[in-house]
Design a protein around this motif. Structure first.
Motif, short mmCIF file in Angstrom:
data_model
loop_
_atom_site.label_atom_id
_atom_site.label_comp_id
_atom_site.label_asym_id
_atom_site.label_seq_id
_atom_site.Cartn_x
_atom_site.Cartn_y
_atom_site.Cartn_z
N LYS A 1 0.92 -1.24 -0.02
CA LYS A 1 0.15 0.03 -0.05
C LYS A 1 0.94 1.15 -0.09
N LYS A 2 0.61 2.19 -0.80
CA LYS A 2 1.05 3.25 -0.80
C LYS A 2 0.00 4.52 -0.91
N GLU A 3 -0.19 5.24 0.10
CA GLU A 3 -1.50 6.13 -0.01
C GLU A 3 -1.36 7.30 -0.71
N ASP A 4 -0.17 7.59 -1.08
CA ASP A 4 -0.21 9.05 -1.58
C ASP A 4 -0.24 8.96 -3.23
N LEU A 5 -0.35 7.62 -3.55
CA LEU A 5 -0.71 7.55 -5.18
C LEU A 5 -2.12 7.69 -5.44
N GLY A 6 -2.41 8.34 -6.59
CA GLY A 6 -3.73 8.55 -6.97
C GLY A 6 -4.31 7.25 -7.54
N PRO A 7 -5.58 7.75 -7.96
CA PRO A 7 -6.39 6.59 -8.81
C PRO A 7 -5.75 5.90 -9.93
N GLU A 8 -5.75 4.47 -9.96
CA GLU A 8 -5.03 3.69 -10.96
C GLU A 8 -3.65 3.90 -11.14
N ALA A 9 -2.91 4.67 -10.37
CA ALA A 9 -1.48 4.78 -10.27
C ALA A 9 -0.95 3.82 -9.81
N TYR A 10 0.42 3.32 -10.12
CA TYR A 10 1.02 2.29 -9.19
C TYR A 10 2.66 2.72 -9.49
N GLU A 11 3.54 1.99 -8.69
CA GLU A 11 4.79 1.87 -8.76
C GLU A 11 5.29 0.65 -9.02
N LEU A 12 6.15 0.26 -9.79
CA LEU A 12 6.88 -1.13 -9.91
C LEU A 12 8.21 -1.07 -9.52
N VAL A 13 8.75 -1.77 -8.42
CA VAL A 13 10.17 -1.68 -8.18
C VAL A 13 10.81 -3.12 -8.32
N VAL A 14 11.60 -3.31 -8.96
CA VAL A 14 12.27 -4.47 -9.41
C VAL A 14 13.61 -4.60 -9.16
N SER A 15 14.11 -5.43 -8.09
CA SER A 15 15.82 -5.57 -7.91
C SER A 15 16.12 -7.22 -7.97
N PRO A 16 17.35 -7.45 -7.92
CA PRO A 16 17.66 -8.86 -8.12
C PRO A 16 17.01 -9.76 -7.11
N LYS A 17 16.44 -8.98 -5.87
CA LYS A 17 15.96 -9.71 -4.82
C LYS A 17 14.51 -9.70 -4.38
N LYS A 18 14.01 -8.67 -5.06
CA LYS A 18 12.64 -8.44 -4.58
C LYS A 18 11.63 -7.72 -6.04
N ILE A 19 10.66 -7.94 -6.00
CA ILE A 19 9.49 -7.17 -6.82
C ILE A 19 8.46 -6.53 -5.81
N SER A 20 8.34 -5.19 -5.93
CA SER A 20 7.19 -4.68 -5.49
C SER A 20 6.47 -3.85 -6.18
N ILE A 21 4.93 -4.27 -5.95
CA ILE A 21 3.83 -3.46 -6.68
C ILE A 21 3.19 -2.34 -5.60
N LEU A 22 3.36 -1.33 -5.96
CA LEU A 22 2.80 -0.37 -4.91
C LEU A 22 1.62 0.30 -5.50
N ALA A 23 0.62 0.43 -4.92
CA ALA A 23 -0.77 1.41 -5.50
C ALA A 23 -1.68 1.53 -4.27
N ASN A 24 -2.61 2.31 -4.51
CA ASN A 24 -3.54 2.74 -3.27
C ASN A 24 -5.02 2.46 -3.70
N ASP A 25 -5.24 1.53 -4.89
CA ASP A 25 -6.49 0.99 -5.00
C ASP A 25 -6.25 -0.06 -6.08
N ALA A 26 -7.42 -0.96 -6.06
CA ALA A 26 -7.27 -2.18 -6.83
C ALA A 26 -6.97 -1.97 -8.28
N ALA A 27 -7.20 -0.95 -9.00
CA ALA A 27 -6.79 -0.56 -10.29
C ALA A 27 -5.36 -0.38 -10.34
N GLY A 28 -4.75 0.36 -9.40
CA GLY A 28 -3.31 0.24 -9.40
C GLY A 28 -2.57 -0.84 -9.25
#
Length: 556
Positions: A93-120
């Motif tokens: 969860k990342k609460e400062d993201l707007g509707p449908e927005a997301y962040e995708l962070v990929v490193s050799p050790k982890k994938i993180s998908i951050l958003a503030n709603d189901a669409a994101g």
């Protein structure tokens, strides 16, 4: 059927091999639509057999299950969604993201998908699936599944990113609609405008009025070729969706972050309904569902209380099967002659101080808008509902008077035709606008009329509109009218690949768009369409070269 992420098309098996990662070059990454920002870093993440996915919030479950199901089905390995933090793929969860927005962070050790709603979360997964690459070393039986190390920050330019399918002219069926919804979701389009009701056929079951589908859903023949060709197919055509089928399709779309907006044409384009119940028409004459396409003579008699009751009854059933906040009422190309020649209509207009047929249409439209609003919804209609005469090119409408009555401000105006000043004025007057200018967004038009590059160049915000009114431009729609596309393959040829261009128009900011990079990403997407057997138009590059050569010749 679930979507097949493009980069995983060739995957057959997954083995418990030792992870082998590598770094990627920017030329290897092509995403559609193009994200707002992408930073490429060293290394990559290797997906492994038994992969765990962390998702503990309800709004994350659909996206997590979508990714899990795809991996399991396509790659043939086990994975699981868990609610205890720790796995190397996680939804956060990342609460400062707007509707449908997301962040995708990929490193050799982890994938993180951050958003503030189901669409994101869902759109983060769509991007993640496009990034996965399958690699098999020469002479090896082992396949490695890599995701390049990236940091993507992404959000849509417009909230309304629509594709319209006309099924009144030709009924295409549930499986085809679901395939279109699949492709829309991959392209991050979020609105399916479903044109189910028109002169040529009534395609939705209404239980209170069974003749609408028993009679109105079938016609004896179909005009072919082009307008007024005089030729017909010689074959009957028909079909409709039951309410249960529609509920299933609505749920299928919702799982892909797509809202379905139904269109119930009124007061014109109503011949199929009048064929079922002649008392709905102004003429009061028995007719059949028309064989010819185009603008037809009769309209609903909106001065009769029983007609208004019928319209509200149909709307009530549509409210039950379509949860959409927005209900489209058409409102385009209404021929006024039948009202002008009706003694009862003229008597009503005089008694209610209504000066013109255009004013009668807006008076009716405002009342329907109020009813829709009373039921917790919002009305949308083609821009004729503003009361302006945009049809000087139609002989029967050339002399129509414009309305003095003002359209209710709570409606969404669907702009498709007329001077762009009409769109600008409407936005400045506070109306919400979806821009679907026909000369730039109609998918039934030839590729010579709207080549791929022209589709990509479309800007829903008209030039010169003050920035303070940009918020009134909700977005765009691309429209697949189907008079001359009777088969699914015909629709695919007209819609694909231009639908991808409109998807990027709706998602990607102007300063971030680039036609050359779009074409690179499109080549990758076309490989995906090939695996599905989608009959996309394959000669865009050749046609554009010919058009440019012709332009150069003409300029000499």
């Amino acid at each position: 059927m679930r979507l097949i992420p493009i980069a995983l098309i060739a995957l057959l098996t997954l083995t418990n091999c030792e992870e082998k990662t590598r770094s990627f070059s920017s030329s290897e990454i092509a995403l559609l639509p193009k994200p707002a920002s992408l930073d490429l870093n060293e290394g990559s993440f290797a997906i492994t057999d038994g992969q765990q996915i962390f998702a503990d919030l309800d709004e994350q479950q659909n996206a997590a299950a979508d990714f899990q199901a795809y991996i399991t089905k396509t790659a043939g390995f086990k994975s699981s969604v868990v609610k205890s933090y720790g796995p190397s793929i996680s939804f956060e969860k990342k609460e400062d993201l707007g509707p449908e927005a997301y962040e995708l962070v990929v490193s050799p050790k982890k994938i993180s998908i951050l958003a503030n709603d189901a669409a994101g979360y869902y759109y983060g997964v769509q991007t993640l699936m496009q990034l996965v690459t399958a690699e098999t070393a020469e002479g090896s039986q082992t396949t490695t599944y890599l995701v390049p190390s990236v940091r993507i920050q992404d959000s849509p330019r417009f909230a309304w990113r629509a594709f319209m399918l006309d099924e009144s002219r030709y009924f295409h069926g549930e499986a085809f609609v679901k395939q279109l919804l699949d492709q829309m979701s991959l392209l991050k389009m979020n609105t399916f405008h479903w044109h189910l009701i028109d002169d040529a056929g009534w395609r939705v079951e209404i239980k209170k009025y069974p003749l609408l589908t028993e009679v109105g859903a079938f016609r004896k023949d179909s005009e072919i070729g082009t307008w007024k060709s005089g030729k017909t197919s010689g074959e009957p055509h028909g079909g409709f969706y039951t309410q249960e089928q529609i509920k299933d399709i609505v749920a299928y779309a919702a799982a892909r972050n797509i809202n379905i907006v139904p269109e119930f044409e009124m007061p014109g384009h109503s011949s199929a309904a009048i064929a079922a119940y002649s008392w709905l028409g102004t003429l009061g004459k028995e007719i059949e569902v028309p064989v010819q396409f185009g603008r037809l003579y009769d309209n609903y008699d909106v001065t009769k209380p029983e007609v208004i009751t019928f319209i509200k009854d149909v709307l009530n059933e549509l409210f039950e099967i379509f949860p959409s906040e927005v209900i489209h009422i058409g409102g385009d190309e209404v021929g006024y002659e039948v009202w002008e020649k009706s003694a009862s209509v003229q008597k009503y207009m005089k008694a209610h101080n209504i000066n013109s047929p255009a004013d009668l249409q807006i008076d009716f439209t405002n009342k329907i808008s109020q009813y829709i609003e009373e039921n917790g919804r919002r009305m949308m209609g083609w821009n004729e509902i503003l009361g302006k005469n945009i049809h000087s090119d139609f002989a029967e409408k050339k002399t129509d008077k414009e309305a003095e009555t003002e359209l209710a401000k709570n409606v969404i105006v669907h702009f498709w035709k007329g001077d762009l000043e009409l769109l600008t004025d409407a936005a400045q007057n506070g109306y919400a606008i979806v821009n679907s200018l026909h000369s730039s967004t109609y998918l039934d038009y030839s590729y010579s009329s709207i080549p791929l590059e022209k589709a990509y160049a479309f800007n829903p915000i008209p030039e010169g509109l003050d920035a303070k009114f940009h918020k009134n431009i909700y977005g765009l729609g691309c429209q697949m009218w189907s008079e001359w596309t009777p088969t699914n393959a015909d629709v695919e040829r007209q819609a694909f690949p231009r639908i991808a261009a409109y998807a990027e128009v709706g998602w990607t900011t102007l300063e971030n768009k680039d036609y050359d990079s779009f074409k690179v990403a499109l080549k990758k997407m076309e490989k995906h369409w090939d695996t599905l057997g989608i009959n996309y138009f394959k000669d865009s590059d050749k046609l554009e070269a010919e058009l440019k050569a012709q332009q150069e010749t003409d300029s000499k």
